[in-house]
Design an enzyme around this catalytic site. Structure first.
Site, PDB file in Angstrom:
ATOM      1  N   HIS A   1    -137.912   4.108  81.126  1.00  5.10           N
ATOM      2  CA  HIS A   1    -138.019   5.471  81.645  1.00  5.10           C
ATOM      3  C   HIS A   1    -137.014   5.807  82.732  1.00  5.10           C
ATOM      4  CE1 HIS A   1    -141.546   5.832  79.212  1.00  5.10           C
ATOM      5  NE2 HIS A   1    -141.792   7.054  79.652  1.00  5.10           N
TER       6      HIS A   1
ATOM      7  N   GLU B   1    -151.125   2.909  90.601  1.00  2.31           N
ATOM      8  CA  GLU B   1    -149.726   2.488  90.577  1.00  2.31           C
ATOM      9  C   GLU B   1    -149.259   1.946  91.918  1.00  2.31           C
ATOM     10  OE1 GLU B   1    -147.286   4.926  88.074  1.00  2.31           O
ATOM     11  OE2 GLU B   1    -145.453   3.943  88.756  1.00  2.31           O
TER      12      GLU B   1
ATOM     13  N   LYS C   1    -152.191   0.173  77.280  1.00  2.00           N
ATOM     14  CA  LYS C   1    -152.109   0.996  78.479  1.00  2.00           C
ATOM     15  C   LYS C   1    -153.383   0.847  79.311  1.00  2.00           C
ATOM     16  CE  LYS C   1    -151.097   5.397  80.587  1.00  2.00           C
ATOM     17  NZ  LYS C   1    -150.637   6.782  80.513  1.00  2.00           N
TER      18      LYS C   1
ATOM     19  N   HIS D   1    -135.262   9.023  81.822  1.00  2.00           N
ATOM     20  CA  HIS D   1    -135.282  10.233  82.658  1.00  2.00           C
ATOM     21  C   HIS D   1    -133.864  10.681  83.004  1.00  2.00           C
ATOM     22  CE1 HIS D   1    -139.611   9.208  84.099  1.00  2.00           C
ATOM     23  NE2 HIS D   1    -139.636  10.013  83.053  1.00  2.00           N
TER      24      HIS D   1
ATOM     25  N   ARG E   1    -164.254  20.560  93.258  1.00  2.00           N
ATOM     26  CA  ARG E   1    -163.824  19.221  93.721  1.00  2.00           C
ATOM     27  C   ARG E   1    -163.995  18.148  92.643  1.00  2.00           C
ATOM     28  NH1 ARG E   1    -166.777  21.054  98.060  1.00  2.00           N
ATOM     29  NH2 ARG E   1    -165.473  21.927  99.706  1.00  2.00           N
TER      30      ARG E   1
ATOM     31  N   ARG F   1    -148.679  -1.200  87.433  1.00  2.00           N
ATOM     32  CA  ARG F   1    -148.673  -0.058  86.503  1.00  2.00           C
ATOM     33  C   ARG F   1    -147.245   0.429  86.261  1.00  2.00           C
ATOM     34  NH1 ARG F   1    -152.707   5.242  86.058  1.00  2.00           N
ATOM     35  NH2 ARG F   1    -151.446   6.293  84.492  1.00  2.00           N
TER      36      ARG F   1
ATOM     37  N   ASN G   1    -143.381   2.210  82.920  1.00  2.00           N
ATOM     38  CA  ASN G   1    -142.147   2.998  82.991  1.00  2.00           C
ATOM     39  C   ASN G   1    -140.954   2.284  82.358  1.00  2.00           C
ATOM     40  OD1 ASN G   1    -143.121   5.317  84.345  1.00  2.00           O
ATOM     41  ND2 ASN G   1    -143.279   4.078  86.199  1.00  2.00           N
TER      42      ASN G   1
ATOM     43  N   LYS H   1    -153.738  10.231  85.088  1.00  2.00           N
ATOM     44  CA  LYS H   1    -152.751  11.057  85.791  1.00  2.00           C
ATOM     45  C   LYS H   1    -152.787  12.469  85.220  1.00  2.00           C
ATOM     46  CE  LYS H   1    -149.299   7.603  87.132  1.00  2.00           C
ATOM     47  NZ  LYS H   1    -147.869   7.216  87.029  1.00  2.00           N
TER      48      LYS H   1
ATOM     49  N   GLU I   1    -142.392   6.229  72.473  1.00  2.00           N
ATOM     50  CA  GLU I   1    -143.364   5.718  73.444  1.00  2.00           C
ATOM     51  C   GLU I   1    -144.151   4.547  72.837  1.00  2.00           C
ATOM     52  OE1 GLU I   1    -143.527   6.215  77.165  1.00  2.00           O
ATOM     53  OE2 GLU I   1    -143.257   8.244  76.398  1.00  2.00           O
TER      54      GLU I   1
ATOM     55  N   HIS J   1    -138.448  13.521  74.840  1.00  2.00           N
ATOM     56  CA  HIS J   1    -138.721  12.465  75.815  1.00  2.00           C
ATOM     57  C   HIS J   1    -138.706  11.059  75.202  1.00  2.00           C
ATOM     58  CE1 HIS J   1    -140.521  10.381  79.186  1.00  2.00           C
ATOM     59  NE2 HIS J   1    -141.510   9.976  78.409  1.00  2.00           N
TER      60      HIS J   1
HETATM   61  N1  LIG Z   1    -150.557  12.212  82.293  1.00  2.00           N
HETATM   62  C1  LIG Z   1    -149.840  11.269  81.756  1.00  2.00           C
HETATM   63  O1  LIG Z   1    -150.081  10.072  81.960  1.00  2.00           O
HETATM   64  C2  LIG Z   1    -148.703  11.648  80.855  1.00  2.00           C
HETATM   65  C3  LIG Z   1    -148.068  10.650  80.085  1.00  2.00           C
HETATM   66  C4  LIG Z   1    -147.055  11.049  79.230  1.00  2.00           C
HETATM   67  C5  LIG Z   1    -146.667  12.385  79.157  1.00  2.00           C
HETATM   68  N2  LIG Z   1    -147.294  13.311  79.923  1.00  2.00           N
HETATM   69  C6  LIG Z   1    -146.905  14.718  79.857  1.00  2.00           C
HETATM   70  O2  LIG Z   1    -147.100  15.192  78.535  1.00  2.00           O
HETATM   71  C7  LIG Z   1    -146.215  16.268  78.277  1.00  2.00           C
HETATM   72  C8  LIG Z   1    -145.626  16.108  76.898  1.00  2.00           C
HETATM   73  O3  LIG Z   1    -146.690  16.085  75.992  1.00  2.00           O
HETATM   74  P1  LIG Z   1    -146.496  16.002  74.417  1.00  2.00           P
HETATM   75  O4  LIG Z   1    -145.282  15.257  74.084  1.00  2.00           O
HETATM   76  O5  LIG Z   1    -147.795  15.538  73.904  1.00  2.00           O
HETATM   77  O6  LIG Z   1    -146.187  17.473  73.958  1.00  2.00           O
HETATM   78  P2  LIG Z   1    -146.678  18.950  74.380  1.00  2.00           P
HETATM   79  O7  LIG Z   1    -148.051  18.974  74.910  1.00  2.00           O
HETATM   80  O8  LIG Z   1    -145.598  19.513  75.243  1.00  2.00           O
HETATM   81  O9  LIG Z   1    -146.650  19.662  72.950  1.00  2.00           O
HETATM   82  C9  LIG Z   1    -145.460  19.719  72.219  1.00  2.00           C
HETATM   83  C10 LIG Z   1    -145.529  20.761  71.125  1.00  2.00           C
HETATM   84  O10 LIG Z   1    -146.328  20.302  70.034  1.00  2.00           O
HETATM   85  C11 LIG Z   1    -147.281  21.274  69.670  1.00  2.00           C
HETATM   86  N3  LIG Z   1    -148.411  20.544  69.099  1.00  2.00           N
HETATM   87  C12 LIG Z   1    -149.267  19.726  69.750  1.00  2.00           C
HETATM   88  N4  LIG Z   1    -150.112  19.143  68.885  1.00  2.00           N
HETATM   89  C13 LIG Z   1    -149.804  19.614  67.654  1.00  2.00           C
HETATM   90  C14 LIG Z   1    -150.313  19.380  66.353  1.00  2.00           C
HETATM   91  N5  LIG Z   1    -151.298  18.495  66.122  1.00  2.00           N
HETATM   92  N6  LIG Z   1    -149.761  20.061  65.323  1.00  2.00           N
HETATM   93  C15 LIG Z   1    -148.733  20.911  65.533  1.00  2.00           C
HETATM   94  N7  LIG Z   1    -148.198  21.165  66.743  1.00  2.00           N
HETATM   95  C16 LIG Z   1    -148.724  20.521  67.783  1.00  2.00           C
HETATM   96  C17 LIG Z   1    -147.555  22.038  70.939  1.00  2.00           C
HETATM   97  O11 LIG Z   1    -148.038  23.330  70.695  1.00  2.00           O
HETATM   98  C18 LIG Z   1    -146.160  22.072  71.578  1.00  2.00           C
HETATM   99  O12 LIG Z   1    -145.415  23.114  71.061  1.00  2.00           O
HETATM  100  C19 LIG Z   1    -145.197  16.256  79.390  1.00  2.00           C
HETATM  101  O13 LIG Z   1    -145.437  17.347  80.256  1.00  2.00           O
HETATM  102  C20 LIG Z   1    -145.453  14.955  80.128  1.00  2.00           C
HETATM  103  O14 LIG Z   1    -145.178  15.036  81.512  1.00  2.00           O
HETATM  104  C21 LIG Z   1    -148.302  12.962  80.752  1.00  2.00           C
HETATM  105 ZN   LIG Z   2    -142.933   8.550  78.744  1.00  2.00          ZN
END
Ligand SMILES: NC(=O)c1ccc[n+]([C@@H]2O[C@H](COP(=O)([O-])OP(=O)(O)OC[C@H]3O[C@@H](n4cnc5c(N)ncnc54)[C@H](O)[C@@H]3O)[C@@H](O)[C@H]2O)c1
Ligand SMILES: [Zn+2]
Length: 359
Positions: free
Chosen positions: A241, A230, A220, A245, A114, A234, A238, A136, A178, A258
């Site tokens: 976005h 949100e 942020k 999206h 939990r 918050r 977006n 999130k 971003e 993205h």
């Molecule tokens: N929780 C939140 O508030 C929030 C906000 C924005 C995005 N997200 C989520 O984040 C995800 C996207 O994350 P992302 O863009 O960070 O990419 P990712 O986690 O999908 O990674 C992208 C690629 O980069 C590689 N990689 C990562 N770090 C590296 C490094 N230092 N050197 C070489 N390769 C590396 C990974 O292995 C992968 O192949 C989405 O699923 C999205 O929904 C969440």
């Molecule tokens: Zn985004």
């Protein structure tokens, strides 16, 4: 934290807080915070796992790289592995990777017993400026991104900028999209810094990256501190976005990064704000377009159509807007800028204006 790092605290309701640190090489100094198991993007682990403190590496749970990790089945396996490793209520988890690894690792921390504490160690620019902060966490269901999740803020965020040296070019660009969004929300100071340092950011110079990531995190964090769940404000995070999206959905998953879609989405939001006469700072649209160009990002839908080779037809984009999760009732609700640093949310606009922007 030592070695040219900057830090601050995000205070959350109920006496919770997140300690946030940014700087080169700071993972090496993370040993004082005990971690019982590390959940890691496998590809990142191979590149950078040795940077983590020895004590954090005793129990390592590797994940498929990137988005492939954000699956219900992966989460289930992860929880079983935490149980097998004997993790207890007072133990702390670390998540090491991009937004995907942080989203799954954070959700596992929210669910296991939990809720156990977790430390976010973002390794992409996007995760450093966005995913790591705000609490999130989520996995996907088939065809439904981030459909299952929880709010579970990490106790600590360690953004080690040295990790960005190995980031693929497309991922860097995506993160910069971003960053540009965040600058529009933050206002003049960050926007001016981006204009000045765009080239250095593309070259991944630590002196340029550190302050920009810190400013994005502060922006942020300030929004999240006011409205963690949100309920209202918050939503301004977006910005760009709703259009972004729609662009991603029409292009097909994984076709347009993205942050690149978000950059084009910012162009749409600015154009719409201009059309609807919400935009009070008239030169802002051209200024953001110039900054996008400096960051090698598209400034408009048309530019994205040209550079990506995706058709992105207006009727398909319009239908995708209706499917976006963040609409209220039947009409899309939009986040639009009034001026840099002054963003409005929950806006309904005339259909004709919306169609003109998508055309
Ligand atoms: N929780 C939140 O508030 C929030 C906000 C924005 C995005 N997200 C989520 O984040 C995800 C996207 O994350 P992302 O863009 O960070 O990419 P990712 O986690 O999908 O990674 C992208 C690629 O980069 C590689 N990689 C990562 N770090 C590296 C490094 N230092 N050197 C070489 N390769 C590396 C990974 O292995 C992968 O192949 C989405 O699923 C999205 O929904 C969440
Ligand atoms: Zn985004």
């Amino acid at each position: 934290v030592t070695g040219g790092a900057a830090e601050f605290t995000l205070e959350l309701p109920g006496g919770r807080s997140t300690e946030i640190a940014v700087g080169p090489g700071l993972l090496a100094g993370a040993a004082p915070w005990p971690v019982a198991a590390t959940v890691a993007d496998r590809a990142v682990w191979e590149l950078h796992g040795a940077r983590l403190p020895q004590t954090w590496r005793r129990v390592v749970l590797p994940l498929a790289p990137g988005e492939g990790a954000k699956e219900w089945s992966v989460l289930g396996e992860l929880l079983e592995r935490l149980c097998a490793a004997g993790l207890e209520r007072g133990d702390c988890l670390a998540a090491f990777g991009g937004g995907a690894a942080l989203d799954v690792g954070g959700l596992a921390a929210a669910l296991y017993l939990r809720g156990v504490a977790w430390i976010a160690c973002p390794t992409t620019l996007l995760a450093m400026v966005d995913a790591a902060v705000g609490g999130k966490t989520a996995v996907n269901l088939p065809g439904a991104k981030n459909q299952v999740g929880a709010f579970h803020a990490p106790t600590r965020v360690l953004a080690d900028t040295e990790l960005l040296a190995t980031l693929p070019e497309a991922e860097l660009r995506s993160g910069l999209g971003e960053v540009l969004k965040t600058a529009l929300i933050a206002g003049e100071e960050l926007l001016a810094r981006l204009e000045r340092d765009a080239a250095a950011l593309l070259r991944r110079e630590a002196a340029a990256l550190g302050p920009v990531i810190l400013a994005c995190l502060r922006t942020k964090a300030a929004v999240v501190a006011e409205d963690e769940r949100e309920g209202g404000r918050r939503a301004i995070l977006n910005l760009g976005h709703t259009f972004g999206h729609a662009i991603e959905a029409v292009a097909g998953p994984g076709t347009i990064p993205h942050g690149v879609a978000v950059a084009a989405g910012l162009g749409c939001a600015l154009e719409l704000a201009e059309r609807t006469e919400l935009l009070e700072e008239r030169p802002l649209r051209a200024r953001v377009a110039r900054t996008a160009a400096l960051l090698q990002l598209p400034a408009s839908l048309d530019e994205l159509r040209r550079t990506s080779g995706c058709l992105l037809p207006a009727p398909a984009l319009r239908r995708a807007l209706d499917r976006d999760k963040k609409r209220a009732g039947s009409r899309p609700r939009l986040v639009l800028p009034r001026r840099a640093g002054e963003i409005e949310f929950g806006l309904a606009v005339d259909e004709a204006d919306l169609l003109a922007v998508l055309a």
